[in-house]
Design a protein around this motif. Structure first.
Motif, PDB file in Angstrom:
ATOM      1  N   ALA A  46     -15.332  64.137  99.943  1.00 48.63           N
ATOM      2  CA  ALA A  46     -15.679  62.780 100.383  1.00 48.63           C
ATOM      3  C   ALA A  46     -14.419  62.059 100.856  1.00 48.63           C
ATOM      4  O   ALA A  46     -14.429  61.368 101.884  1.00 48.63           O
ATOM      5  CB  ALA A  46     -16.349  62.017  99.248  1.00 48.63           C
ATOM      6  N   ALA A  47     -13.320  62.242 100.121  1.00 48.40           N
ATOM      7  CA  ALA A  47     -12.062  61.584 100.501  1.00 48.40           C
ATOM      8  C   ALA A  47     -11.556  62.136 101.834  1.00 48.40           C
ATOM      9  O   ALA A  47     -11.108  61.378 102.708  1.00 48.40           O
ATOM     10  CB  ALA A  47     -11.021  61.791  99.405  1.00 48.40           C
ATOM     11  N   LEU A  48     -11.637  63.453 102.003  1.00 51.95           N
ATOM     12  CA  LEU A  48     -11.191  64.066 103.262  1.00 51.95           C
ATOM     13  C   LEU A  48     -12.059  63.596 104.425  1.00 51.95           C
ATOM     14  O   LEU A  48     -11.579  63.394 105.539  1.00 51.95           O
ATOM     15  CB  LEU A  48     -11.242  65.604 103.152  1.00 51.95           C
ATOM     16  N   TYR A  49     -13.341  63.416 104.149  1.00 55.51           N
ATOM     17  CA  TYR A  49     -14.264  62.926 105.187  1.00 55.51           C
ATOM     18  C   TYR A  49     -13.870  61.518 105.623  1.00 55.51           C
ATOM     19  O   TYR A  49     -13.794  61.218 106.812  1.00 55.51           O
ATOM     20  CB  TYR A  49     -15.693  62.942 104.642  1.00 55.51           C
ATOM     21  N   ARG A  50     -13.589  60.675 104.639  1.00 56.87           N
ATOM     22  CA  ARG A  50     -13.247  59.279 104.943  1.00 56.87           C
ATOM     23  C   ARG A  50     -11.956  59.173 105.750  1.00 56.87           C
ATOM     24  O   ARG A  50     -11.775  58.253 106.534  1.00 56.87           O
ATOM     25  CB  ARG A  50     -13.138  58.461 103.649  1.00 56.87           C
ATOM     26  N   THR A  51     -11.071  60.134 105.552  1.00 52.84           N
ATOM     27  CA  THR A  51      -9.817  60.080 106.316  1.00 52.84           C
ATOM     28  C   THR A  51      -9.913  60.900 107.606  1.00 52.84           C
ATOM     29  O   THR A  51      -8.907  61.171 108.253  1.00 52.84           O
ATOM     30  CB  THR A  51      -8.634  60.581 105.460  1.00 52.84           C
ATOM     31  N   GLY A  52     -11.119  61.330 107.940  1.00 57.02           N
ATOM     32  CA  GLY A  52     -11.323  62.005 109.222  1.00 57.02           C
ATOM     33  C   GLY A  52     -10.826  63.438 109.268  1.00 57.02           C
ATOM     34  O   GLY A  52     -10.620  63.997 110.344  1.00 57.02           O
ATOM     35  N   LYS A  53     -10.653  64.051 108.117  1.00 54.55           N
ATOM     36  CA  LYS A  53     -10.106  65.413 108.084  1.00 54.55           C
ATOM     37  C   LYS A  53     -11.187  66.498 108.182  1.00 54.55           C
ATOM     38  O   LYS A  53     -10.874  67.677 108.263  1.00 54.55           O
ATOM     39  CB  LYS A  53      -9.304  65.623 106.783  1.00 54.55           C
ATOM     40  N   ILE A  54     -12.450  66.078 108.120  1.00 55.50           N
ATOM     41  CA  ILE A  54     -13.531  67.071 108.136  1.00 55.50           C
ATOM     42  C   ILE A  54     -14.402  66.858 109.375  1.00 55.50           C
ATOM     43  O   ILE A  54     -14.813  65.737 109.681  1.00 55.50           O
ATOM     44  CB  ILE A  54     -14.374  66.978 106.842  1.00 55.50           C
ATOM     45  N   HIS A  55     -14.657  67.921 110.101  1.00 51.58           N
ATOM     46  CA  HIS A  55     -15.563  67.867 111.250  1.00 51.58           C
ATOM     47  C   HIS A  55     -16.989  67.925 110.738  1.00 51.58           C
ATOM     48  O   HIS A  55     -17.313  68.752 109.898  1.00 51.58           O
ATOM     49  CB  HIS A  55     -15.316  69.047 112.189  1.00 51.58           C
ATOM     50  N   ARG A  77     -17.207  79.405 112.373  1.00 51.13           N
ATOM     51  CA  ARG A  77     -18.434  79.507 113.182  1.00 51.13           C
ATOM     52  C   ARG A  77     -19.548  78.660 112.573  1.00 51.13           C
ATOM     53  O   ARG A  77     -20.459  78.229 113.263  1.00 51.13           O
ATOM     54  CB  ARG A  77     -18.866  80.969 113.283  1.00 51.13           C
ATOM     55  N   ASP A  78     -19.476  78.474 111.284  1.00 46.26           N
ATOM     56  CA  ASP A  78     -20.403  77.568 110.624  1.00 46.26           C
ATOM     57  C   ASP A  78     -19.576  76.820 109.580  1.00 46.26           C
ATOM     58  O   ASP A  78     -18.488  77.260 109.214  1.00 46.26           O
ATOM     59  CB  ASP A  78     -21.570  78.329 109.986  1.00 46.26           C
ATOM     60  N   GLY A  79     -20.085  75.660 109.145  1.00 45.29           N
ATOM     61  CA  GLY A  79     -19.243  74.828 108.295  1.00 45.29           C
ATOM     62  C   GLY A  79     -19.937  74.286 107.073  1.00 45.29           C
ATOM     63  O   GLY A  79     -21.079  74.635 106.767  1.00 45.29           O
ATOM     64  N   ASN A  80     -19.217  73.435 106.421  1.00 43.56           N
ATOM     65  CA  ASN A  80     -19.618  72.696 105.203  1.00 43.56           C
ATOM     66  C   ASN A  80     -20.456  73.513 104.215  1.00 43.56           C
ATOM     67  O   ASN A  80     -19.966  74.474 103.638  1.00 43.56           O
ATOM     68  CB  ASN A  80     -20.249  71.343 105.561  1.00 43.56           C
ATOM     69  N   VAL A  81     -21.711  73.132 104.012  1.00 42.31           N
ATOM     70  CA  VAL A  81     -22.524  73.813 102.988  1.00 42.31           C
ATOM     71  C   VAL A  81     -23.105  75.141 103.469  1.00 42.31           C
ATOM     72  O   VAL A  81     -23.746  75.856 102.694  1.00 42.31           O
ATOM     73  CB  VAL A  81     -23.669  72.894 102.518  1.00 42.31           C
ATOM     74  N   GLY A 115     -25.524  59.257  99.254  1.00 46.47           N
ATOM     75  CA  GLY A 115     -26.365  59.308 100.440  1.00 46.47           C
ATOM     76  C   GLY A 115     -26.798  60.737 100.708  1.00 46.47           C
ATOM     77  O   GLY A 115     -26.374  61.674 100.018  1.00 46.47           O
ATOM     78  N   HIS A 116     -27.624  60.898 101.724  1.00 46.86           N
ATOM     79  CA  HIS A 116     -27.985  62.274 102.120  1.00 46.86           C
ATOM     80  C   HIS A 116     -26.708  63.038 102.441  1.00 46.86           C
ATOM     81  O   HIS A 116     -26.494  64.152 101.999  1.00 46.86           O
ATOM     82  CB  HIS A 116     -28.913  62.235 103.329  1.00 46.86           C
ATOM     83  N   GLY A 117     -25.875  62.391 103.235  1.00 46.44           N
ATOM     84  CA  GLY A 117     -24.525  62.890 103.491  1.00 46.44           C
ATOM     85  C   GLY A 117     -23.592  61.708 103.359  1.00 46.44           C
ATOM     86  O   GLY A 117     -24.039  60.569 103.123  1.00 46.44           O
ATOM     87  N   GLU A 118     -22.311  61.942 103.539  1.00 45.04           N
ATOM     88  CA  GLU A 118     -21.361  60.838 103.356  1.00 45.04           C
ATOM     89  C   GLU A 118     -21.424  59.805 104.489  1.00 45.04           C
ATOM     90  O   GLU A 118     -20.841  58.735 104.395  1.00 45.04           O
ATOM     91  CB  GLU A 118     -19.940  61.383 103.199  1.00 45.04           C
ATOM     92  N   HIS A 119     -22.162  60.144 105.544  1.00 46.82           N
ATOM     93  CA  HIS A 119     -22.358  59.173 106.635  1.00 46.82           C
ATOM     94  C   HIS A 119     -23.429  58.150 106.278  1.00 46.82           C
ATOM     95  O   HIS A 119     -23.634  57.196 107.008  1.00 46.82           O
ATOM     96  CB  HIS A 119     -22.800  59.925 107.886  1.00 46.82           C
ATOM     97  N   ASP A 120     -24.117  58.353 105.173  1.00 48.52           N
ATOM     98  CA  ASP A 120     -25.332  57.603 104.832  1.00 48.52           C
ATOM     99  C   ASP A 120     -25.042  56.746 103.598  1.00 48.52           C
ATOM    100  O   ASP A 120     -24.708  57.282 102.541  1.00 48.52           O
ATOM    101  CB  ASP A 120     -26.446  58.624 104.548  1.00 48.52           C
ATOM    102  N   ASP A 121     -25.178  55.398 103.746  1.00 45.28           N
ATOM    103  CA  ASP A 121     -24.885  54.543 102.587  1.00 45.28           C
ATOM    104  C   ASP A 121     -26.068  54.442 101.621  1.00 45.28           C
ATOM    105  O   ASP A 121     -25.969  53.815 100.572  1.00 45.28           O
ATOM    106  CB  ASP A 121     -24.422  53.157 103.041  1.00 45.28           C
ATOM    107  N   ALA A 122     -27.191  55.044 101.980  1.00 44.37           N
ATOM    108  CA  ALA A 122     -28.345  55.153 101.073  1.00 44.37           C
ATOM    109  C   ALA A 122     -28.824  53.786 100.585  1.00 44.37           C
ATOM    110  O   ALA A 122     -29.255  53.646  99.440  1.00 44.37           O
ATOM    111  CB  ALA A 122     -28.007  56.072  99.890  1.00 44.37           C
ATOM    112  N   LEU A 151     -13.045  72.770 105.903  1.00 44.87           N
ATOM    113  CA  LEU A 151     -11.953  72.458 106.833  1.00 44.87           C
ATOM    114  C   LEU A 151     -11.954  73.391 108.047  1.00 44.87           C
ATOM    115  O   LEU A 151     -11.114  73.278 108.928  1.00 44.87           O
ATOM    116  CB  LEU A 151     -10.609  72.523 106.097  1.00 44.87           C
ATOM    117  N   GLY A 152     -12.910  74.321 108.081  1.00 50.42           N
ATOM    118  CA  GLY A 152     -13.054  75.181 109.269  1.00 50.42           C
ATOM    119  C   GLY A 152     -11.966  76.220 109.425  1.00 50.42           C
ATOM    120  O   GLY A 152     -11.667  76.648 110.536  1.00 50.42           O
ATOM    121  N   SER A 153     -11.372  76.656 108.329  1.00 49.87           N
ATOM    122  CA  SER A 153     -10.314  77.659 108.427  1.00 49.87           C
ATOM    123  C   SER A 153     -10.826  78.962 109.009  1.00 49.87           C
ATOM    124  O   SER A 153     -11.928  79.415 108.701  1.00 49.87           O
ATOM    125  CB  SER A 153      -9.738  77.927 107.026  1.00 49.87           C
TER     126      SER A 153
END
Lengths: 323, 345
Positions: free
Chosen positions: B38-47, B108-112, B255-262, B98-100
């Motif tokens: 969540a912290a990495l997402y907020r700082t824009g480190k996760i696509h 080729r696929d990410g996150n979960v 939220g559903h995802g971190e983009h969602d304030d629920a 992080l898409g390593s």
């Protein structure tokens, strides 16, 4: 003494061969076990290969997901869709699960999905569809469309051996219409098109049942003095563009015939490739002929006019030849 | 080591203590890992998206510790705890987010969307319910190869029980009598859709009954209940008693995802017993029963944070996927690749 082998016999024999040779192969589908399949493509296989042929519930989505799981575990499932039309219920598993597995994970997905497809008189909108185009559109799938008894046999055997998901489109009209004297012992590999008839005036590119119509049309045109070359694509994905291009280089004219719907598709793909890579080879605008842009009709009068017929192929060919 | 081994004749009380501690540590690791994402997402480190399991850790960990490494596991988006318990290294999770290029999906696929299919750890596709029949197929194949004693678990949310894939696969597992455990996290919302717009039966457990599948319900805010019910369902499946459905009640604490304030989650639910944080509940339970003490909890927490920070620091130095070195082929049979699809690039 030679016995007659039909296209569907060849499909049954290829499956028997695969079950006999490879202990990883099993068959899963609706009514495929004791009943032997709606078209009898698996007749007696459950008896001959106990514990290898299984009836599934009417659950196309779960059938394909099941096959993917078994393939991950190293097996080689053959899934029979009772009709190609019903594969749309399993579409998600085919295009999103099976077709993406290798690319995402590096683990191959060797499943064969048999689709009895194409029109037969009286089949109607939901037992007649040709879906090769839609599957060929998705990366990660091999799409095969055998036009002969020999190819039905050898290509199905090869399909089971291929390490990727194969959509095996077997034409229902050809099932009992085509006959051969014996099964082949050697064959062109998947990915190679075949020159089904040599000619110098026009190339007709076709696949599956339309190869037979194209050959009949070529016979008709011969009586008028035209020598037509017929290219049988055999597999629509991969598409053997080189063989098509070489034929067009000889004839300078191209007609592409498919039984599926006209918007986009295999015929459009062939023409796009020839137009962009072989423009200079063409003496006339390339043409294509497909089914009408409606669901497949039920009544024989309507059905026969919906798909390209021998007459329609010959007429389209004449138009190009006279241009 | 997270589990007590080599201890002669441990008593029942000790077994309970150890199982709680093992599951709790995976819950804690998952929560801390999620917090980092969540912290990495907020700082824009996760696509792309970040999907947290906050509130679902007790259920997920209980499932993970009930499975053996030789079992089959198809987790969903909120199963960081179960994934860790099943054996996924923190490094795999970080690499995937992080898409390593060195990650399990190589960018080729990410996150979960991550897994190792050959290890029985299946990477989810986004289409809900679609993984259940894949688990069925793996279980069937193992039976076909005369391998016995295994279990396959698939995780879902309440929304996924409305899909055709769920019904087809549950019925298929029942027909084949497969050792399948389907765990449904009924977390009150599918994205923003509340359960009264999702289903009309009294309990989602009723859906299992219709297919001849044994059904269980559990309060997923309570680790003890999760260990008992989920562990019991896994044991039933392993014993050859056919597929099991576990419906767990909880509230999604994010939220559903971190983009969602629920902001759609109603206060009444947040303030209800369902709105309890399973991690806090478990922590209090452990302390109250003297299974561990505050000092030990603090050590676990700081050790895990260090481990996560080290993983993130390592992965941030790893190569990203290179589009020019990428093998743009979706099939394994190289000789069957199309050769005329270059589209001018």
């Amino acid at each position: 003494m030679a016995t007659e082998i039909t296209y569907i016999d060849a499909i049954r024999e290829a499956q028997a061969h695969a079950l006999r040779d490879d202990p990883r192969v099993f068959i899963y589908g609706q009514d495929v076990a004791a009943f032997g399949g709606a078209f009898k493509a698996t007749k007696n296989l459950a008896k001959e290969f106990p514990g290898r042929v299984f009836d599934s519930p009417i659950s196309e989505d779960a059938m394909v997901g099941f096959a993917v799981g078994a393939a991950i575990e190293g097996l080689r499932p053959i899934i029979e869709m009772q009709f190609a039309d019903f594969s749309t219920v399993g579409f998600n598993q085919i295009v999103n699960q099976a077709a993406t597995l290798f690319w995402r994970t590096g683990v191959p997905c060797p499943i064969t999905v048999r689709l009895p497809f194409g029109g037969t008189s009286g089949g109607g909108p939901f037992h007649s569809q040709s879906l090769e185009t839609i599957y060929a559109h998705y990366p990660g799938l091999i799409v095969l469309t055998p036009a002969t008894v020999e190819d039905a046999y050898s290509m199905l055997l090869e399909a089971v051996a291929i390490d990727d998901p194969v959509i095996f489109c077997e034409h229902k009209f050809l099932y009992r219409h085509l006959k051969a004297e014996k099964l082949p012992t050697e064959a062109l590999p998947v990915g190679k098109a075949r020159i089904a008839r040599v000619g110098r005036d026009l190339t007709i590119v076709a696949y599956s049942a339309m190869v037979q119509d194209a050959l009949e049309a070529a016979n008709e045109l011969l009586t008028e003095g035209w020598e037509v070359e017929v290219v049988d694509l055999r597999s629509v994905k991969p598409l053997d563009t080189d063989t098509v291009m070489a034929s067009v280089a000889r004839t300078g004219k191209l007609l592409c015939v498919g039984e599926s719907w006209p918007w986009g598709g295999v015929t459009a793909e062939v023409i796009a490739r020839v137009a962009s890579e072989g423009y200079g080879l063409l003496d006339a605008p390339p043409q294509r002929l497909n089914a009408k842009d409606t669901p497949v009709p039920y009544h024989p009068n309507l059905w026969a006019a919906h798909r390209p017929t021998v007459r329609a192929v010959a007429a389209a060919a004449r138009k190009i030849l006279r241009s | 080591m997270l589990q007590a081994v080599n201890e002669p004749r441990v008593g029942a009380a000790e077994v309970v203590r150890e199982s709680h501690l093992a599951a709790f540590r995976f819950m804690l690791r998952a929560r801390l890992l999620d917090d980092k994402f969540a912290a990495l997402y907020r700082t824009g480190k996760i696509h792309g998206g970040v999907f947290l399991g906050r509130g679902q850790e007790a259920l997920s960990a209980a499932l993970g510790v009930s499975l053996k490494k030789t079992d089959v596991f198809a987790p969903l988006i909120r199963d960081a705890a179960g994934r860790l318990a099943f054996g996924e290294p923190i490094l795999d999770a970080v690499r995937n987010y992080l898409g390593s290029a060195l990650g399990p999906m190589r960018g080729r696929d990410g996150n979960v969307h991550r897994g190792r299919p050959r290890d029985g750890y299946l990477p989810m596709i986004s289409h809900l319910g679609a993984m259940i029949s894949v688990v069925n197929g793996v279980l069937f194949a193992r039976r076909f190869k005369n391998i016995s004693g295994m279990v396959g678990a698939a995780c879902l949310g309440d929304g996924a029980t409305s899909t055709g894939a769920f019904h087809e696969a549950l019925n298929q597992a029942a027909v084949e009598k497969l050792p399948l455990v389907v765990v449904v996290a009924d977390n009150q919302y599918a994205y923003s859709t509340p359960t009264d717009r999702q289903f009309a039966c009294e309990s989602l457990a009723d859906k299992g009954v219709g297919y001849g599948v044994a059904s269980h319900t559990v309060d997923a805010t309570d680790l003890t209940a999760c260990l008992k019910i989920v562990g019991g369902a896994v044991a039933q499946a392993r014993a050859g008693n056919g597929p099991q459905l576990v419906v767990a009640k909880l509230l999604r604490l994010c939220g559903h995802g971190e983009h969602d304030d629920a902001n759609y989650i109603i206060p009444e639910l947040k303030n209800s017993a369902l709105g309890r944080d399973c991690l806090k509940v478990a922590e209090e339970f452990l302390l109250r029963n003297k299974f561990t003490d505050a000092a030990q909890l603090a050590v676990w927490r700081s050790e895990t944070i260090r481990e996560i920070e080290e993983a993130v620091a390592q992965v941030q130095r790893e190569p990203a996927p290179d589009p020019y070195a990428e093998n743009w082929s979706a099939i394994s049979s190289e000789h069957l690749n199309e050769t005329h699809l270059e589209n001018g690039h």
